[in-house]
Design a protein around this motif. Structure first.
Motif, mmCIF file in Angstrom:
data_model
loop_
_atom_site.group_PDB
_atom_site.id
_atom_site.type_symbol
_atom_site.label_atom_id
_atom_site.label_comp_id
_atom_site.label_asym_id
_atom_site.label_seq_id
_atom_site.Cartn_x
_atom_site.Cartn_y
_atom_site.Cartn_z
ATOM 1 N N UNK A 29 -5.833 -1.403 7.899
ATOM 2 C CA UNK A 29 -5.496 -2.734 7.899
ATOM 3 C C UNK A 29 -5.699 -3.252 9.039
ATOM 4 N N UNK A 30 -5.941 -4.618 9.319
ATOM 5 C CA UNK A 30 -6.488 -5.076 10.535
ATOM 6 C C UNK A 30 -5.425 -4.992 11.537
ATOM 7 N N UNK A 31 -4.042 -4.762 11.355
ATOM 8 C CA UNK A 31 -3.044 -4.310 12.441
ATOM 9 C C UNK A 31 -2.816 -2.958 12.863
ATOM 10 N N UNK A 32 -3.692 -1.870 12.146
ATOM 11 C CA UNK A 32 -3.423 -0.523 12.495
ATOM 12 C C UNK A 32 -4.027 0.362 11.191
ATOM 13 N N UNK A 33 -3.601 1.603 11.308
ATOM 14 C CA UNK A 33 -4.034 2.752 10.276
ATOM 15 C C UNK A 33 -2.891 3.734 10.148
ATOM 16 N N UNK A 34 -2.872 4.239 8.984
ATOM 17 C CA UNK A 34 -2.055 5.394 8.576
ATOM 18 C C UNK A 34 -2.670 6.417 7.784
ATOM 19 N N UNK A 35 -2.123 7.805 7.632
ATOM 20 C CA UNK A 35 -2.584 8.870 6.708
ATOM 21 C C UNK A 35 -1.363 9.249 6.165
ATOM 22 N N UNK A 36 -1.611 9.486 5.042
ATOM 23 C CA UNK A 36 -0.465 10.034 4.112
ATOM 24 C C UNK A 36 -0.789 11.245 3.438
ATOM 25 N N UNK A 37 0.024 12.170 3.433
ATOM 26 C CA UNK A 37 0.132 13.525 2.589
ATOM 27 C C UNK A 37 0.436 12.929 1.124
ATOM 28 N N UNK A 38 -0.210 13.725 -0.086
ATOM 29 C CA UNK A 38 0.001 13.289 -1.144
ATOM 30 C C UNK A 38 0.976 14.515 -1.840
ATOM 31 N N UNK A 39 0.701 15.449 -1.365
ATOM 32 C CA UNK A 39 1.629 16.590 -1.908
ATOM 33 C C UNK A 39 2.532 17.294 -0.794
ATOM 34 N N UNK A 40 3.686 17.764 -1.151
ATOM 35 C CA UNK A 40 4.280 18.036 -2.480
ATOM 36 C C UNK A 40 4.655 16.503 -2.959
ATOM 37 N N UNK A 41 5.054 15.692 -2.191
ATOM 38 C CA UNK A 41 5.389 14.324 -2.568
ATOM 39 C C UNK A 41 4.496 13.484 -1.311
ATOM 40 N N UNK A 42 4.624 12.140 -1.724
ATOM 41 C CA UNK A 42 3.739 11.234 -0.789
ATOM 42 C C UNK A 42 4.663 10.876 0.324
ATOM 43 N N UNK A 43 4.111 11.053 1.502
ATOM 44 C CA UNK A 43 4.872 10.978 2.656
ATOM 45 C C UNK A 43 3.942 10.658 3.810
ATOM 46 N N UNK A 44 4.371 9.923 4.706
ATOM 47 C CA UNK A 44 3.619 9.507 6.103
ATOM 48 C C UNK A 44 3.041 10.645 6.978
ATOM 49 N N UNK A 45 1.938 10.819 7.222
ATOM 50 C CA UNK A 45 1.698 11.998 8.272
ATOM 51 C C UNK A 45 1.323 11.382 9.605
ATOM 52 N N UNK A 46 0.637 10.387 9.837
ATOM 53 C CA UNK A 46 0.425 9.517 10.978
ATOM 54 C C UNK A 46 0.332 7.965 10.881
ATOM 55 N N UNK A 47 0.635 7.223 11.762
ATOM 56 C CA UNK A 47 0.496 5.824 11.785
ATOM 57 C C UNK A 47 0.305 5.222 13.081
ATOM 58 N N UNK A 48 -0.531 4.165 13.130
ATOM 59 C CA UNK A 48 -0.725 3.492 14.599
ATOM 60 C C UNK A 48 -0.665 2.133 14.245
ATOM 61 N N UNK A 49 -0.073 1.206 14.946
ATOM 62 C CA UNK A 49 -0.208 -0.194 14.708
ATOM 63 C C UNK A 49 0.399 -0.941 13.608
ATOM 64 N N UNK A 50 0.824 0.066 12.608
ATOM 65 C CA UNK A 50 1.437 -0.746 11.321
ATOM 66 C C UNK A 50 2.760 -0.911 11.593
ATOM 67 N N UNK A 51 3.593 -1.913 10.993
ATOM 68 C CA UNK A 51 5.012 -2.039 11.055
ATOM 69 C C UNK A 51 5.621 -1.308 9.900
ATOM 70 N N UNK A 52 7.009 -1.165 10.142
ATOM 71 C CA UNK A 52 7.724 -0.412 9.263
ATOM 72 C C UNK A 52 7.447 -0.954 7.674
ATOM 73 N N UNK A 53 7.383 -2.277 7.612
ATOM 74 C CA UNK A 53 7.176 -3.148 6.206
ATOM 75 C C UNK A 53 5.667 -2.540 5.658
#
Length: 79
Positions: A29-53
């Motif tokens: 995203x122009x504001x930052x980036x993130x990485x999400x694991x997809x298993x066993x459920x979708x969840x945030x692995x890392x994030x930089x610069x993105x808001x909670x929303x």
């Protein structure tokens, strides 16, 4: 190489080739980036610069299009 799976608004969802084998998706995203694991459920692995929303919005998009992302992963990396 970083094949794009899909775009939604200002988000780009993609994979990095030659990265770890555990299934996941990157989000840019122009504001930052993130990485999400997809298993066993979708969840945030890392994030930089993105808001909670923005993180919640990205996660919701991933959950909505999870089958498409998993299919793209297996097509790109093999079963």
């Amino acid at each position: 190489m970083a094949p794009t799976v899909f775009r939604s608004g200002q988000f780009r969802f993609f994979f990095f080739s030659r990265e770890e084998p555990r299934i996941h998706v990157h989000v840019a995203h122009p504001d930052g980036e993130a990485k999400f694991w997809l298993t066993p459920t979708v969840h945030l692995a890392t994030s930089m610069g993105l808001s909670s929303m923005q993180i919640r919005e990205a996660q919701a998009l991933i959950e909505t299009r999870l089958e498409e992302i998993q299919h793209a992963w297996h097509s790109h990396f093999g079963a």
